[in-house]
Scaffold this active site. Sequence first.
Site, PDB file in Angstrom:
ATOM      1  N   ASP A   8     -51.199 -55.296 -22.643  1.00  0.00           N
ATOM      2  CA  ASP A   8     -51.727 -56.507 -22.033  1.00  0.00           C
ATOM      3  C   ASP A   8     -53.244 -56.370 -22.006  1.00  0.00           C
ATOM      4  OD1 ASP A   8     -52.294 -54.794 -19.911  1.00  0.00           O
ATOM      5  OD2 ASP A   8     -51.221 -55.974 -18.413  1.00  0.00           O
ATOM      6  N   CYS A  65     -50.630 -50.841 -20.298  1.00  0.00           N
ATOM      7  CA  CYS A  65     -51.174 -51.848 -19.392  1.00  0.00           C
ATOM      8  C   CYS A  65     -52.115 -51.094 -18.447  1.00  0.00           C
ATOM      9  CB  CYS A  65     -50.084 -52.627 -18.658  1.00  0.00           C
ATOM     10  SG  CYS A  65     -49.055 -51.709 -17.490  1.00  0.00           S
ATOM     11  N   THR A  67     -51.810 -49.757 -15.466  1.00  0.00           N
ATOM     12  CA  THR A  67     -51.211 -48.538 -14.902  1.00  0.00           C
ATOM     13  C   THR A  67     -50.143 -47.937 -15.807  1.00  0.00           C
ATOM     14  OG1 THR A  67     -49.467 -49.749 -13.761  1.00  0.00           O
ATOM     15  CG2 THR A  67     -51.543 -49.364 -12.540  1.00  0.00           C
ATOM     16  N   HIS A  98     -36.613 -33.148 -23.907  1.00  0.00           N
ATOM     17  CA  HIS A  98     -35.406 -33.252 -23.085  1.00  0.00           C
ATOM     18  C   HIS A  98     -34.792 -34.645 -23.043  1.00  0.00           C
ATOM     19  CE1 HIS A  98     -36.289 -29.399 -20.559  1.00  0.00           C
ATOM     20  NE2 HIS A  98     -36.312 -29.178 -21.866  1.00  0.00           N
ATOM     21  N   HIS A 133     -29.165 -31.318 -23.906  1.00  0.00           N
ATOM     22  CA  HIS A 133     -29.895 -32.532 -23.556  1.00  0.00           C
ATOM     23  C   HIS A 133     -29.284 -33.772 -24.209  1.00  0.00           C
ATOM     24  CE1 HIS A 133     -32.815 -29.969 -21.690  1.00  0.00           C
ATOM     25  NE2 HIS A 133     -32.966 -29.302 -22.828  1.00  0.00           N
TER      26      HIS A 133
END
Length: 145
Positions: A8, A65, A67, A98, A133
């Site tokens: 964004d 973005c 954060t 993992h 995993h």
Amino acid sequence: MKVSLGCDHGGFALKEHVKGWLEAHGYEVLDCGCHSTDSVDYPVFGRAAAEAVADGRCERGIVVCTTGIGISISANKVKGIRCALCSEPLSAEMTRRHNNANMLAMGGGLIGANMADRIVEVFLTTEFESGRHQRRVDLISDIEA
């Protein structure tokens, strides 16, 4: 390897930096936008980048973005996507080893270009360990959205 990118307005500058890094290191890039700092809605671009990974046009994806939180949530709504929000290289390594994460999210307002370079490098070069995993990744895949 072909990598989808999405961002964004808050992640535009870091996405552009990552795009340059990827191209300089021989990666093919599918830029799903956005293409400026004009205000846009991150779910549109997180979804577009994730769908490119989910449908096989790209092997991995990176979304940004401010954060990294909102766009990672959006990417993870696409079936088959395992998008991990990472702010340092160890998380990027472990989510590949993992979780077999196929998408990386970063916060453009939280990390700088040098850290992003290292996170991206580790994310794209670390192999999935499989073994024990794989069972867990399969269990994640079985969860209905």
